[in-house]
Write a protein that holds these residues in place. Structure first.
Motif, PDB file in Angstrom:
ATOM      1  N   TYR A 127       0.177  11.410 -24.766  1.00  0.00           N
ATOM      2  CA  TYR A 127       1.271  11.362 -25.741  1.00  0.00           C
ATOM      3  C   TYR A 127       1.836  12.756 -25.967  1.00  0.00           C
ATOM      4  CZ  TYR A 127      -0.755   6.824 -26.962  1.00  0.00           C
ATOM      5  OH  TYR A 127      -1.250   5.545 -26.932  1.00  0.00           O
ATOM      6  N   ASP A 128       3.162  12.863 -26.096  1.00  0.00           N
ATOM      7  CA  ASP A 128       3.738  14.137 -26.500  1.00  0.00           C
ATOM      8  C   ASP A 128       3.436  14.386 -27.965  1.00  0.00           C
ATOM      9  OD1 ASP A 128       4.837  15.394 -24.268  1.00  0.00           O
ATOM     10  OD2 ASP A 128       6.604  14.099 -24.291  1.00  0.00           O
ATOM     11  N   GLY A 129       3.364  15.679 -28.322  1.00  0.00           N
ATOM     12  CA  GLY A 129       2.960  16.053 -29.667  1.00  0.00           C
ATOM     13  C   GLY A 129       4.109  16.515 -30.553  1.00  0.00           C
ATOM     14  N   GLY A 130       3.726  17.082 -31.688  1.00  0.00           N
ATOM     15  CA  GLY A 130       4.664  17.354 -32.774  1.00  0.00           C
ATOM     16  C   GLY A 130       5.220  18.765 -32.839  1.00  0.00           C
ATOM     17  N   GLN A 131       4.906  19.626 -31.858  1.00  0.00           N
ATOM     18  CA  GLN A 131       5.517  20.962 -31.886  1.00  0.00           C
ATOM     19  C   GLN A 131       6.893  20.862 -31.254  1.00  0.00           C
ATOM     20  OE1 GLN A 131       2.465  23.386 -30.072  1.00  0.00           O
ATOM     21  NE2 GLN A 131       1.046  22.980 -31.756  1.00  0.00           N
ATOM     22  N   ALA A 132       7.747  20.105 -31.921  1.00  0.00           N
ATOM     23  CA  ALA A 132       9.061  19.735 -31.397  1.00  0.00           C
ATOM     24  C   ALA A 132       9.916  19.280 -32.565  1.00  0.00           C
ATOM     25  CB  ALA A 132       8.904  18.589 -30.394  1.00  0.00           C
ATOM     26  N   GLU A 133      11.170  19.006 -32.283  1.00  0.00           N
ATOM     27  CA  GLU A 133      12.024  18.524 -33.376  1.00  0.00           C
ATOM     28  C   GLU A 133      11.704  17.076 -33.739  1.00  0.00           C
ATOM     29  OE1 GLU A 133      15.980  21.309 -33.077  1.00  0.00           O
ATOM     30  OE2 GLU A 133      15.878  19.598 -31.716  1.00  0.00           O
ATOM     31  N   ARG A 134      11.299  16.301 -32.732  1.00  0.00           N
ATOM     32  CA  ARG A 134      10.984  14.895 -32.996  1.00  0.00           C
ATOM     33  C   ARG A 134       9.747  14.471 -32.222  1.00  0.00           C
ATOM     34  NH1 ARG A 134      16.129  15.444 -33.088  1.00  0.00           N
ATOM     35  NH2 ARG A 134      17.210  14.727 -34.949  1.00  0.00           N
ATOM     36  N   VAL A 135       9.107  13.408 -32.697  1.00  0.00           N
ATOM     37  CA  VAL A 135       7.898  12.931 -32.036  1.00  0.00           C
ATOM     38  C   VAL A 135       7.776  11.422 -32.200  1.00  0.00           C
ATOM     39  CG1 VAL A 135       6.499  13.446 -34.105  1.00  0.00           C
ATOM     40  CG2 VAL A 135       5.370  13.257 -31.886  1.00  0.00           C
ATOM     41  N   ARG A 136       7.264  10.780 -31.153  1.00  0.00           N
ATOM     42  CA  ARG A 136       6.961   9.346 -31.238  1.00  0.00           C
ATOM     43  C   ARG A 136       5.608   9.168 -31.932  1.00  0.00           C
ATOM     44  NH1 ARG A 136       4.170   5.968 -26.398  1.00  0.00           N
ATOM     45  NH2 ARG A 136       3.763   4.081 -27.610  1.00  0.00           N
ATOM     46  N   VAL A 137       5.587   8.329 -32.964  1.00  0.00           N
ATOM     47  CA  VAL A 137       4.354   8.056 -33.703  1.00  0.00           C
ATOM     48  C   VAL A 137       3.959   6.598 -33.488  1.00  0.00           C
ATOM     49  CG1 VAL A 137       3.336   7.893 -36.015  1.00  0.00           C
ATOM     50  CG2 VAL A 137       4.773   9.849 -35.425  1.00  0.00           C
TER      51      VAL A 137
ATOM     52  N   ARG B  64      -5.204   4.531 -15.106  1.00  0.00           N
ATOM     53  CA  ARG B  64      -6.172   4.364 -16.190  1.00  0.00           C
ATOM     54  C   ARG B  64      -7.597   4.500 -15.681  1.00  0.00           C
ATOM     55  NH1 ARG B  64      -8.196  -0.998 -15.753  1.00  0.00           N
ATOM     56  NH2 ARG B  64      -6.702  -2.399 -14.759  1.00  0.00           N
ATOM     57  N   SER B  65      -8.465   4.805 -16.614  1.00  0.00           N
ATOM     58  CA  SER B  65      -9.897   4.925 -16.322  1.00  0.00           C
ATOM     59  C   SER B  65     -10.434   3.592 -15.845  1.00  0.00           C
ATOM     60  CB  SER B  65     -10.636   5.360 -17.591  1.00  0.00           C
ATOM     61  OG  SER B  65     -12.027   5.201 -17.429  1.00  0.00           O
ATOM     62  N   ILE B  66     -11.278   3.616 -14.813  1.00  0.00           N
ATOM     63  CA  ILE B  66     -11.850   2.350 -14.350  1.00  0.00           C
ATOM     64  C   ILE B  66     -12.940   1.857 -15.297  1.00  0.00           C
ATOM     65  CG2 ILE B  66     -11.263   2.529 -11.899  1.00  0.00           C
ATOM     66  CD1 ILE B  66     -14.056   3.639 -11.381  1.00  0.00           C
ATOM     67  N   GLU B  67     -13.217   2.598 -16.346  1.00  0.00           N
ATOM     68  CA  GLU B  67     -14.124   2.097 -17.382  1.00  0.00           C
ATOM     69  C   GLU B  67     -13.390   1.220 -18.397  1.00  0.00           C
ATOM     70  OE1 GLU B  67     -16.921   5.069 -18.996  1.00  0.00           O
ATOM     71  OE2 GLU B  67     -16.415   6.278 -17.242  1.00  0.00           O
ATOM     72  N   HIS B  68     -12.068   1.134 -18.264  1.00  0.00           N
ATOM     73  CA  HIS B  68     -11.285   0.223 -19.094  1.00  0.00           C
ATOM     74  C   HIS B  68     -11.113  -1.104 -18.361  1.00  0.00           C
ATOM     75  CE1 HIS B  68      -9.824   1.701 -22.887  1.00  0.00           C
ATOM     76  NE2 HIS B  68      -9.383   2.836 -22.388  1.00  0.00           N
ATOM     77  N   ALA B  69     -11.197  -2.217 -19.118  1.00  0.00           N
ATOM     78  CA  ALA B  69     -10.999  -3.532 -18.510  1.00  0.00           C
ATOM     79  C   ALA B  69      -9.518  -3.847 -18.320  1.00  0.00           C
ATOM     80  CB  ALA B  69     -11.646  -4.600 -19.393  1.00  0.00           C
ATOM     81  N   ARG B  70      -8.650  -3.131 -19.035  1.00  0.00           N
ATOM     82  CA  ARG B  70      -7.228  -3.450 -18.988  1.00  0.00           C
ATOM     83  C   ARG B  70      -6.433  -2.210 -19.406  1.00  0.00           C
ATOM     84  NH1 ARG B  70      -5.215  -6.506 -24.256  1.00  0.00           N
ATOM     85  NH2 ARG B  70      -3.541  -5.005 -23.857  1.00  0.00           N
ATOM     86  N   LEU B  71      -5.146  -2.269 -19.200  1.00  0.00           N
ATOM     87  CA  LEU B  71      -4.295  -1.202 -19.722  1.00  0.00           C
ATOM     88  C   LEU B  71      -4.284  -1.343 -21.243  1.00  0.00           C
ATOM     89  CD1 LEU B  71      -2.310   1.127 -19.107  1.00  0.00           C
ATOM     90  CD2 LEU B  71      -0.467  -0.577 -19.149  1.00  0.00           C
ATOM     91  N   THR B  72      -4.426  -0.235 -21.946  1.00  0.00           N
ATOM     92  CA  THR B  72      -4.481  -0.308 -23.410  1.00  0.00           C
ATOM     93  C   THR B  72      -3.127  -0.753 -23.960  1.00  0.00           C
ATOM     94  OG1 THR B  72      -3.970   2.052 -23.484  1.00  0.00           O
ATOM     95  CG2 THR B  72      -6.287   1.416 -23.636  1.00  0.00           C
ATOM     96  N   PRO B  73      -3.114  -1.419 -25.127  1.00  0.00           N
ATOM     97  CA  PRO B  73      -1.861  -1.914 -25.711  1.00  0.00           C
ATOM     98  C   PRO B  73      -0.813  -0.812 -25.904  1.00  0.00           C
ATOM     99  CG  PRO B  73      -3.737  -2.873 -26.857  1.00  0.00           C
ATOM    100  CD  PRO B  73      -4.299  -1.869 -25.889  1.00  0.00           C
ATOM    101  N   ALA B  74      -1.243   0.401 -26.227  1.00  0.00           N
ATOM    102  CA  ALA B  74      -0.296   1.521 -26.315  1.00  0.00           C
ATOM    103  C   ALA B  74      -0.806   2.651 -25.440  1.00  0.00           C
ATOM    104  CB  ALA B  74      -0.148   1.993 -27.756  1.00  0.00           C
ATOM    105  N   PHE B  75       0.129   3.460 -24.966  1.00  0.00           N
ATOM    106  CA  PHE B  75      -0.257   4.599 -24.133  1.00  0.00           C
ATOM    107  C   PHE B  75       0.861   5.623 -24.150  1.00  0.00           C
ATOM    108  CE2 PHE B  75       1.454   1.154 -21.578  1.00  0.00           C
ATOM    109  CZ  PHE B  75       2.505   1.751 -20.895  1.00  0.00           C
ATOM    110  N   GLY B  76       0.524   6.865 -23.790  1.00  0.00           N
ATOM    111  CA  GLY B  76       1.514   7.931 -23.753  1.00  0.00           C
ATOM    112  C   GLY B  76       2.296   7.907 -22.453  1.00  0.00           C
ATOM    113  N   THR B  77       3.535   8.404 -22.521  1.00  0.00           N
ATOM    114  CA  THR B  77       4.385   8.395 -21.328  1.00  0.00           C
ATOM    115  C   THR B  77       4.905   9.790 -21.004  1.00  0.00           C
ATOM    116  OG1 THR B  77       6.206   7.778 -22.778  1.00  0.00           O
ATOM    117  CG2 THR B  77       5.133   6.000 -21.557  1.00  0.00           C
TER     118      THR B  77
END
Ligand code: NAD
Ligand code: ZN
Ligand code: ZN
Lengths: 381, 190
Positions: A127-137, B64-77
């Protein structure tokens, strides 16, 4: 928007990048009002955390204003001023249901050993973080709280990580009335841990560091005794001398992966990245605590192995307790303490820096220049 | 002293501490602390109003980690996989669990490759990197010497290594490039 961006070890800069968008129905977009740099960010900055990608925006200690909410969000609304715990967590998995918010299983596909943390490498979810103008929470119904009117913005900011972590660290030390508590590290986390140890009834609190200006803060802000390990021959012996050769009842590691005090350990960990972290402070904790005592580890280490003196820990019958802090669990009590005047968290802030100068702020904090204890980034300065 | 059953220094004056330290003893009762008990089953207090959160759409394949059974409901992009570093990372995730050193060592290696890839790419962009860019070095002029003169500081013993960590790869890269050019020139002469 403008955002801090990682370019490689010791290199960060401010770039224009696309505004964050709602990616999950439970998301909110927050306009950042204040973001701090944490000692944990230094592990990323030094290139010690696996899967830290060029282009990521760091920052997990921040407050802001809700600008947009996803269709499922009910508990916060556009315009709310919110404090956001550094943990990203769903509130409903096996771990969240049991209060282990920092160990959430639903937010980090990259690793099962860590939960989600804003701007903290892909090992913590990407996840991108908050040292920015905006952030996804993400999970805006779960993490953020509206900042109470009587709470100072900068106190709220420190509640999102450093204060909650220090306080949590003191709790994991299992302090009972009359204990002697040693806190290793006089950074923000150590200072708050030392301050919290008193609340739990400590009879003596001793803070150890090699930075005089921080030890000064430990004496004034945290009312602690201090040891400068750069000025004693052997800090473990010093700890023993100061505790009647018994050892401290409880030791809190508030140092983590870059620990100094042993050239080989530091260089193999922090410079050569051959171990997950330099366990100097952890080893001092193991040797300095009394037999049967407790060590609370708040210092963060990478997922790779570290040369920890486990044999001594076993022979001494120690209890080792540790975790990333489940921040929001601490908030109601901390708020009471702040209102009662027991804490004035913002007193430890030393630098307020415009976002555009983020590289300078990182260097000051990393190299410990200009008596820097806690730098805060002001995005709209 | 530990050589007898009781330590004289165990005596302390709670009233004095209470006077001197605001809030001393406020959380004295170990059972009445917010982190106690460590695990307490209370899903109703978190604010979650779902049993399982809805799935964040996977708009591109997410490692994803192969220790996970599935893709997590939320994730970073942030910073999706790409290039050679992306290939190494993909391998680290697909092949090795978090329990294997290979997993983390591959990821650490990929991090170094990622930096090189991005530096090179930056030279063809509007925002090229240069070796001292973003190191915050300007603060050294004002504060470097005075801050480091403090008694007891031990980090001065290794801080000289930092420029090596930052500039080392550039010097090595430059040297390799120079050798390459030399070889080509020599080949052309022959
Ligand atoms: N568990 C959590 O939830 C959590 C949250 C926040 C921070 N952290 C971790 O806590 C640690 C401290 O954070 P911070 O913001 O205070 O960082 P910081 O860098 O400001 O403080 C670390 C301090 O430790 C000192 N130090 C170095 N080696 C030492 C040694 N051997 N003995 C004693 N002191 C030593 C340094 O001089 C410095 O003052 C970091 O490792 C950070 O990652 C953990
Ligand atoms: Zn932190
Ligand atoms: Zn969860």
């Amino acid at each position: 928007m403008r955002a801090m961006v990682y370019r490689g070890p010791y290199k960060v800069r401010v770039e224009s990048k696309p505004d964050p968008v709602i990616e999950h129905p439970g998301d909110a977009i927050v306009r950042v009002v204040r973001a701090a740099i944490c000692g944990s960010d230094l592990h990323l900055y030094h290139g010690m955390m696996p899967d830290t990608r060029v282009g990521m925006t760091f920052g997990h200690e921040f407050i802001g204003v809700v600008e947009e909410v996803g269709p499922d969000v009910q508990n916060v609304k556009v315009g709310d001023r919110v404090m956001v715990p550094f943990n990203i967590y769903c509130g409903s998995c096996w771990f969240c249901a049991r209060g282990l918010y920092s160990n959430c299983h639903n937010v980090n596909p990259n690793a099962t050993a860590v939960g989600g943390i804003y701007g903290y490498s892909h090992t913590c979810g990407g996840y991108d973080g908050g040292q920015a103008e905006r952030v996804r929470v993400p999970f805006a119904d779960v993490g953020p709280s509206v900042i109470p009117d009587d709470l100072h913005d900068e106190d709220a900011l420190l509640m999102t990580d450093a204060l909650s972590t220090g306080y949590f660290g003191a709790q994991l030390a299992d302090i009972v009335e009359g204990d002697t508590v040693v806190v290793l590290g006089a950074g923000p986390v150590g200072l708050f841990a030392a301050r919290s140890a008193w609340l739990m009834g400590a009879a003596r609190v001793i803070v150890v560091d090699h930075l005089d200006y921080r030890l000064e803060k430990a004496r004034t802000f945290a009312h602690a005794e201090t040891i400068n390990f750069g000025q004693v021959d052997d800090v473990v012996v010093e700890m023993k001398k100061q505790t009647d050769y018994l050892g401290a009842d409880r030791v809190i590691d508030a140092v983590g992966a870059e620990a100094d005090g042993n050239f080989t350990q530091h260089v193999t960990a922090a410079k050569l990245k051959l171990q997950g972290g330099s366990p100097v402070a952890l080893n001092w904790a193991i040797d300095g605590v009394r037999k049967g005592g407790t060590i609370s580890v708040m210092g963060a280490y990478g997922p790779l192995f570290s040369a920890v003196k486990f044999g001594d820990a076993m022979n001494k019958g120690l209890t080792l307790r540790m975790n990333q802090a489940p921040v929001k669990r601490q908030w109601p009590r901390l708020l009471e303490h702040i209102r009662n005047g027991y804490f004035s968290p913002r007193d430890i802030i030393t630098h307020r820096v415009p976002l555009e100068h983020v590289a300078e702020a990182y260097h000051l904090f990393s190299a410990k220049l200009d008596d820097c204890v806690k730098p805060v980034i002001v995005p709209d300065a | 002293m530990p050589y007898t059953a009781n330590t004289p220094s165990a005596a302390f004056d709670a009233d004095e501490l209470r006077r001197r330290i605001p809030g001393w003893g406020a959380d004295r009762d170990p059972a009445d602390r917010p982190a106690v008990p460590r695990e307490r089953y209370a899903p109703e207090v978190t604010g979650a109003h779902w049993e399982l959160p809805p799935q964040q759409p996977e708009l591109r394949p997410r490692e994803r980690s192969i220790e996970h059974a599935r893709l997590t409901p939320a994730f970073g992009t942030s910073a999706p996989l790409k290039g050679a570093s992306g290939a190494i990372r993909r391998l680290a995730y697909a092949r090795y669990s978090e329990g294997r050193a290979a997993h983390w060592l591959l990821l650490m290696g990929a991090d170094r490759v990622d930096v090189v890839e991005n530096h090179v790419a930056s030279w063809f962009s509007k925002n090229p990197d240069n070796p001292v860019m973003g190191t915050g070095l300007s603060t050294e002029k004002t504060y470097g010497a005075s801050s480091r003169r403090r008694p007891g500081r031990v980090d001065v013993k290794h801080q000289w290594l930092d420029p090596v960590v930052v500039a080392g790869p550039w010097l090595l890269g430059g040297w390799a490039a120079l050798r390459g050019v030399r070889r080509v020139v020599r080949g052309a002469r022959r």
